[in-house]
Motif scaffolding. Sequence first.
Motif, mmCIF file in Angstrom:
data_model
loop_
_atom_site.group_PDB
_atom_site.id
_atom_site.type_symbol
_atom_site.label_atom_id
_atom_site.label_comp_id
_atom_site.label_asym_id
_atom_site.label_seq_id
_atom_site.Cartn_x
_atom_site.Cartn_y
_atom_site.Cartn_z
ATOM 1 N N ARG A 166 -26.863 -49.689 32.420
ATOM 2 C CA ARG A 166 -28.173 -49.495 31.827
ATOM 3 C C ARG A 166 -29.224 -50.349 32.499
ATOM 4 N N PRO A 173 -33.781 -50.477 22.751
ATOM 5 C CA PRO A 173 -32.386 -50.078 22.867
ATOM 6 C C PRO A 173 -31.458 -50.961 22.045
ATOM 7 N N LEU A 174 -30.323 -50.409 21.669
ATOM 8 C CA LEU A 174 -29.269 -51.192 21.032
ATOM 9 C C LEU A 174 -28.487 -51.884 22.133
ATOM 10 N N SER A 201 -32.172 -44.333 25.013
ATOM 11 C CA SER A 201 -31.548 -44.450 26.331
ATOM 12 C C SER A 201 -30.085 -44.014 26.339
ATOM 13 N N THR A 203 -27.402 -45.055 24.526
ATOM 14 C CA THR A 203 -26.347 -46.075 24.429
ATOM 15 C C THR A 203 -25.174 -45.672 23.523
ATOM 16 N N MET A 286 -36.023 -32.914 22.061
ATOM 17 C CA MET A 286 -36.205 -32.116 20.839
ATOM 18 C C MET A 286 -36.611 -33.053 19.710
ATOM 19 N N PRO A 304 -32.748 -44.715 14.238
ATOM 20 C CA PRO A 304 -34.144 -44.253 14.303
ATOM 21 C C PRO A 304 -35.117 -45.424 14.391
ATOM 22 N N LEU A 319 -40.490 -39.584 8.785
ATOM 23 C CA LEU A 319 -39.335 -39.244 9.618
ATOM 24 C C LEU A 319 -38.032 -39.288 8.801
ATOM 25 N N GLN A 322 -37.785 -36.265 6.727
ATOM 26 C CA GLN A 322 -37.377 -35.138 7.572
ATOM 27 C C GLN A 322 -35.874 -35.164 7.839
#
Length: 379
Positions: A166, A173-174, A201, A203, A286, A304, A319, A322
């Motif tokens: 990475r 990122p995690l 990314s 992960t 998406m 998220p 979000l 949703q």
Amino acid sequence: MQHFQLMATCAAGIEALVGKELRELGYTCQVENGRVLFQGSAEDIAKTNLWLRTADRIKIILGQFKAKTFEELFQQTKALPWETLLPMDANFPVSGKSVKSILHHVPSCQAITKKAIVTRLSDYYHRKTKLPETGAIYPIEVSILKDIVTLTLDTTGSSLFKRGYRSEKGGAPLKENMAAALVSLTTWFPDRPLYDPTCGSGTILIEAALMALNIAPGLNREFVSQHWRLFDNTIWQEAKQEAKKHIKTDITLDILGTDIDPAMIDIAKCNAEKAGVSQHITFKQMQLSDFKTTKEFGILISNPPYGDRLLDEEKVHHLYRQMGETYAHIPTWSKYILTSDLAFEDYYGQKATKKRKLYNGALRTDFFQFWGIKPKRHN
Ligand code: SAH
């Protein structure tokens, strides 16, 4: 063969996972806060560095004793057989920490420890002048807790979460070892669909693919101890060669990652390529509310935005709503969502089957688990 007291360090909350991994690799171990203790040889140091997915580092415990004065610290440090590991030209920085101890001034503890080791090595190697410190790096730590000193030598170097695949990180990122921990905490088996709707990314999915393919997470990186005399050039090479033999090639995976941000999808693809798992993961741009599937009994894992970092709170709550609405249509799937928002279930619209406290770096988060309907067993 030399045997060592070893310690795998890890983030608070995932010690049990590190312990499980060690037992699966064949070691007996003792799980403590933030670390797991076990024993092994140079071969075991190489093997555990290469294979542990959820740990941070593997350290050798060189000595443990009580010290309330600098003189006690100096004498007991000097009494340890440093020369069995450190050659004459060893470059050995000493880091330190002290908690609830009389010897609380960390820079002084570091300096005393350093001086004790220098004295020991200078005597042993008959050096009248300064030790050169031009050779391999041996990172030493003096850690004092309630007046008990523990001296350790780090065999890992840069933390194990750095797998080497990475270089592109993207927004938030995690860590790779945290992503691996999340996958381990789910009921995913490689024969089930796996989906990350906020893949960033990539992960989580890359770690899952590495696990399914039995690819050792450390195969494409360096370790500080690779340059040590103890490993006489062959042990690390053999451990890596052995690990390569264990890679599974006859496996088909159904792994999907999506993200609203097209730039993240490019980064995720690039990282998967570097990790050698790109043919096993589909990445596409998406928004998560567009997800539809006819597949059943899949596993969804998502990290998220939390509101404090990437989006403002209102957008994040929208979000989460949703997510609840979208995933209500896939009742056979198990959903696992990591967020620092304690009221997540209110927005998502469902009570979690189970929650697990985890630390994402310094941030306290919960892994909200919504178990899916189980497949019917046919007897
Ligand atoms: N686990 C990832 C980081 C995820 S950060 C990693 O290790 O890299 C959260 C991600 O959610 C961001 O990449 C962001 O673009 C994405 N995101 C935000 N809103 C979204 C939405 N409505 N649909 C899909 N993805 C979204």
